[in-house]
Design a protein around this motif. Structure first.
Motif, PDB file in Angstrom:
ATOM      1  N   HIS A  51       8.185  15.246  16.028  1.00  0.00           N
ATOM      2  CA  HIS A  51       7.822  14.248  17.035  1.00  0.00           C
ATOM      3  C   HIS A  51       7.332  13.011  16.291  1.00  0.00           C
ATOM      4  CE1 HIS A  51       4.714  12.910  20.313  1.00  0.00           C
ATOM      5  NE2 HIS A  51       5.797  12.151  20.305  1.00  0.00           N
ATOM      6  N   CYS A  52       8.064  11.909  16.452  1.00  0.00           N
ATOM      7  CA  CYS A  52       7.740  10.705  15.700  1.00  0.00           C
ATOM      8  C   CYS A  52       8.220   9.481  16.471  1.00  0.00           C
ATOM      9  CB  CYS A  52       8.401  10.748  14.318  1.00  0.00           C
ATOM     10  SG  CYS A  52      10.213  10.633  14.352  1.00  0.00           S
ATOM     11  N   PRO A  53       7.817   8.283  16.047  1.00  0.00           N
ATOM     12  CA  PRO A  53       8.404   7.081  16.646  1.00  0.00           C
ATOM     13  C   PRO A  53       9.908   7.069  16.408  1.00  0.00           C
ATOM     14  CG  PRO A  53       6.454   6.538  15.345  1.00  0.00           C
ATOM     15  CD  PRO A  53       6.785   7.963  15.037  1.00  0.00           C
ATOM     16  N   ASP A  54      10.664   6.627  17.400  1.00  0.00           N
ATOM     17  CA  ASP A  54      12.116   6.615  17.250  1.00  0.00           C
ATOM     18  C   ASP A  54      12.531   5.570  16.214  1.00  0.00           C
ATOM     19  OD1 ASP A  54      14.696   7.410  17.721  1.00  0.00           O
ATOM     20  OD2 ASP A  54      15.004   6.023  19.391  1.00  0.00           O
ATOM     21  N   VAL A  86      10.131   6.908  21.221  1.00  0.00           N
ATOM     22  CA  VAL A  86       9.654   8.139  20.602  1.00  0.00           C
ATOM     23  C   VAL A  86      10.809   9.118  20.487  1.00  0.00           C
ATOM     24  CG1 VAL A  86       7.222   7.957  21.249  1.00  0.00           C
ATOM     25  CG2 VAL A  86       8.858   8.968  22.844  1.00  0.00           C
ATOM     26  N   TYR A  88      11.920  13.272  19.774  1.00  0.00           N
ATOM     27  CA  TYR A  88      11.557  14.684  19.734  1.00  0.00           C
ATOM     28  C   TYR A  88      12.778  15.486  19.274  1.00  0.00           C
ATOM     29  CZ  TYR A  88       7.684  13.427  22.912  1.00  0.00           C
ATOM     30  OH  TYR A  88       6.578  12.862  23.492  1.00  0.00           O
TER      31      TYR A  88
END
Length: 329
Positions: A51-54, A86, A88
């Motif tokens: 899970h991170c910034p896109d 974001v 996932y």
């Protein structure tokens, strides 16, 4: 080019997508590399969630991380919310532990986490990593507790139960007590009152756990308890539609002639029964149901919904989304 045409292109082209016009993408459960049958027995199964910034190239880097160590992606589930930057993902892969040691795997995924400023990056190898340790809290009702114990005994739940804690005294001749005694699971009866919820003693008993399960535990855990414990707590409760509060909700709903009942599993927060939802199940009832069959259907939903939530959590399928939602792959 149409979306259907784009999704049928080769994987290297697919990994290059950056401007996604779709909300979710699933790769099929198929092999991306070839392994001969003689080597398959030595392979281990891994799961990774991210899970991170896109940004550009996340999928490509994740795939390269696994492939560069000889791993083989079996499936990948990706979700990028519309109009939100974001990312996932949940990936399943197989690998040779001799070629990709567990410590090296952690190091490799940590580099990716740092590269993309990840909010969450977890990798798990079920056959190598310890099972999740849980404690179960229950009150007088046995149906969810008994189902969890049988699921654990049958190997359907990938957990180790450290103890069962209850504010209801179960005597030594009860089936629950005998089951726990037979399997060496401690049972702790803590009588509670409005003035004393015994939360300090509960905290002492659950310190060595990975998460807690409330199997129809009819006590409200305070904000101080939640902060002190600091880990996830999964709860189950009825989801009778429309909602009925107070004592004996099943009878209230039955007397009102409802046609749809349900159960909800969710994380525990300070706001009562309002934490992020993990799963929900519903079933129709009708005029042919009597109170006994009505209650039985409701309890069966609670058992199924709770077990599914625990399995999803242990399989790294549940990720936080926004302030009070979840992504469940």
């Amino acid at each position: 080019m149409s979306l259907r045409r784009r999704l049928s292109t080769s994987l290297p082209q697919l990994l290059g997508f950056t401007n996604r016009s779709f909300k979710s993408l699933k790769f099929p459960q198929q092999s991306l590399h070839c392994f001969n049958s003689s080597s398959e027995s030595s392979l281990a199964h891994g799961i990774h969630v991210f899970h991170c910034p896109d940004g550009v190239g996340i999928v490509a880097k994740l795939s390269d991380c696994i492939a560069s160590r000889g791993g083989n992606i079996l499936g990948a589930d990706i979700f990028v919310p519309e109009n939100k930057k974001v990312f996932y993902s949940r990936s399943e892969f197989i690998f040779d532990p001799a070629k990709w040691p567990r410590a090296q795997m952690d190091e490799d995924f940590l580099k990716l986490s740092n590269m993309f400023n990840a909010m969450k990056s977890v990798v798990r190898v079920p056959i190598l990593d310890p099972k999740y340790k849980i404690s179960v809290l229950a009150s007088k009702q046995d149906h969810c507790l008994v189902d969890l114990l049988h699921g654990w005994q049958d190997g359907r739940l990938p957990v180790d139960i450290t103890c069962v804690i209850s504010n209801h005294d179960r005597g030594p001749n009860t089936h629950v007590f005998r089951f726990l005694e037979r399997h060496g699971i401690p049972y702790h009866y803590l009588h509670t009152t409005k003035e004393n919820k015994r939360e300090g003693e509960i905290l002492d008993l659950v310190q060595d756990t990975d998460f807690l399960v409330l199997a129809r535990y009819m006590q409200i855990l305070s904000g101080n308890f939640l902060k002190s414990y600091g880990k996830d707590i999964i709860n189950i409760h009825h989801g009778l539609l429309p909602s009925f509060k107070g004592g004996n909700p099943s009878k209230q709903a039955f007397d009102a002639g409802v046609k749809l009942i349900g159960a909800t599993s969710h994380f525990v927060t300070e706001e009562l029964d309002a934490g992020p939802i993990i799963g929900q199940m519903v079933e129709r009832v009708c005029h042919r149901d009597n109170l006994k069959s009505f209650v039985q259907k409701s309890e069966n939903l609670e058992k199924q919904c709770l077990v599914k939530a625990i399995k999803s959590y242990c399989e790294l399928r549940v990720l936080p989304y926004e302030d009070n939602k979840t992504v469940v792959f």
